[in-house]
Write a protein that holds these residues in place. Structure first.
Motif, PDB file in Angstrom:
ATOM      1  N   ALA A 170       9.786  11.396 -15.103  1.00  0.00           N
ATOM      2  CA  ALA A 170       9.085  12.145 -14.076  1.00  0.00           C
ATOM      3  C   ALA A 170      10.119  12.803 -13.168  1.00  0.00           C
ATOM      4  O   ALA A 170      11.215  12.268 -12.964  1.00  0.00           O
ATOM      5  N   VAL A 199       3.377   8.906 -22.450  1.00  0.00           N
ATOM      6  CA  VAL A 199       3.631   9.870 -21.377  1.00  0.00           C
ATOM      7  C   VAL A 199       2.329  10.218 -20.637  1.00  0.00           C
ATOM      8  O   VAL A 199       2.326  10.366 -19.418  1.00  0.00           O
ATOM      9  N   ASN A 200       1.249  10.323 -21.365  1.00  0.00           N
ATOM     10  CA  ASN A 200      -0.060  10.642 -20.776  1.00  0.00           C
ATOM     11  C   ASN A 200      -0.750   9.420 -20.194  1.00  0.00           C
ATOM     12  O   ASN A 200      -1.895   9.518 -19.723  1.00  0.00           O
ATOM     13  N   GLN A 201      -0.093   8.274 -20.241  1.00  0.00           N
ATOM     14  CA  GLN A 201      -0.616   7.032 -19.663  1.00  0.00           C
ATOM     15  C   GLN A 201      -1.921   6.622 -20.337  1.00  0.00           C
ATOM     16  O   GLN A 201      -2.844   6.132 -19.669  1.00  0.00           O
ATOM     17  N   TRP A 237      -0.626  -2.285 -22.507  1.00  0.00           N
ATOM     18  CA  TRP A 237      -0.075  -2.327 -21.152  1.00  0.00           C
ATOM     19  C   TRP A 237       0.382  -3.746 -20.849  1.00  0.00           C
ATOM     20  O   TRP A 237      -0.208  -4.718 -21.312  1.00  0.00           O
ATOM     21  N   GLU A 295       0.987   6.723 -11.862  1.00  0.00           N
ATOM     22  CA  GLU A 295       1.785   7.879 -12.251  1.00  0.00           C
ATOM     23  C   GLU A 295       2.831   7.483 -13.288  1.00  0.00           C
ATOM     24  O   GLU A 295       3.368   6.368 -13.276  1.00  0.00           O
ATOM     25  N   PHE A 296       3.109   8.421 -14.164  1.00  0.00           N
ATOM     26  CA  PHE A 296       4.122   8.233 -15.196  1.00  0.00           C
ATOM     27  C   PHE A 296       5.502   8.199 -14.546  1.00  0.00           C
ATOM     28  O   PHE A 296       5.789   8.978 -13.630  1.00  0.00           O
ATOM     29  N   GLY A 328       7.319   2.885 -22.467  1.00  0.00           N
ATOM     30  CA  GLY A 328       7.451   3.613 -21.216  1.00  0.00           C
ATOM     31  C   GLY A 328       7.067   2.791 -20.007  1.00  0.00           C
ATOM     32  O   GLY A 328       6.656   1.628 -20.120  1.00  0.00           O
ATOM     33  N   SER A 330       5.034   3.156 -16.121  1.00  0.00           N
ATOM     34  CA  SER A 330       4.219   3.858 -15.137  1.00  0.00           C
ATOM     35  C   SER A 330       4.189   2.992 -13.884  1.00  0.00           C
ATOM     36  O   SER A 330       4.579   1.824 -13.919  1.00  0.00           O
ATOM     37  N   ALA A 349       9.825   7.267 -20.160  1.00  0.00           N
ATOM     38  CA  ALA A 349       9.464   6.815 -21.503  1.00  0.00           C
ATOM     39  C   ALA A 349      10.634   7.041 -22.443  1.00  0.00           C
ATOM     40  O   ALA A 349      11.529   7.858 -22.171  1.00  0.00           O
TER      41      ALA A 349
END
Length: 122
Positions: A60, A105-107, A112, A46-47, A35, A37, A50
């Motif tokens: 989003a 999705v929830n970061q 990363w 912010e997302f 995904g 962000s 994904a």
């Protein structure tokens, strides 16, 4: 371990397009949810979008209809096609990977990337 390297950021005028890439190395790419962000200085990350390992897409509300996420498992690479860019899309964009889609999705993914800057001029 999974290493993620983003590329494709840059400066573009409002209404233009960019395509970001996220190259993954390490463990089997195809079983990971991936995904994107983004973070604007001074604001929370912010997302953005994904894709599950099976190809389901999530966006989003702010980018749905303008951005499209895709992946090429043969190349271990994920993409973010960004169209109709707006100045408010200006941010550092980060690639994320995790076996669990919800964590992307929830970061809160395991991995990363370092980020790539996208600047949209008005």
């Amino acid at each position: 371990q999974v290493q993620l390297v983003e590329s494709g950021g840059g400066l573009v005028e409002a209404g233009g397009s960019l395509r970001l890439s996220c190259a993954a190395s390490g463990r089997t790419f195809s079983v990971y949810a991936m995904g994107w962000s983004r973070r604007v200085p001074g604001k929370e990350r912010e997302f953005v979008a994904a894709m599950s390992w099976s190809g389901r897409e999530y966006y989003a509300d702010s980018v749905r209809g303008r951005f499209a996420v895709s992946r090429d498992n043969r190349k271990n690479t994920m993409y973010l096609q960004m169209n109709s860019l707006k100045p408010e899309d200006t941010a550092v964009y980060y690639c994320a990977a995790d076996p669990e889609l919800q964590l992307v999705v929830n970061q809160d993914p395991t991995y990363w990337g370092q980020g790539t800057q996208v600047t949209v001029s008005s």
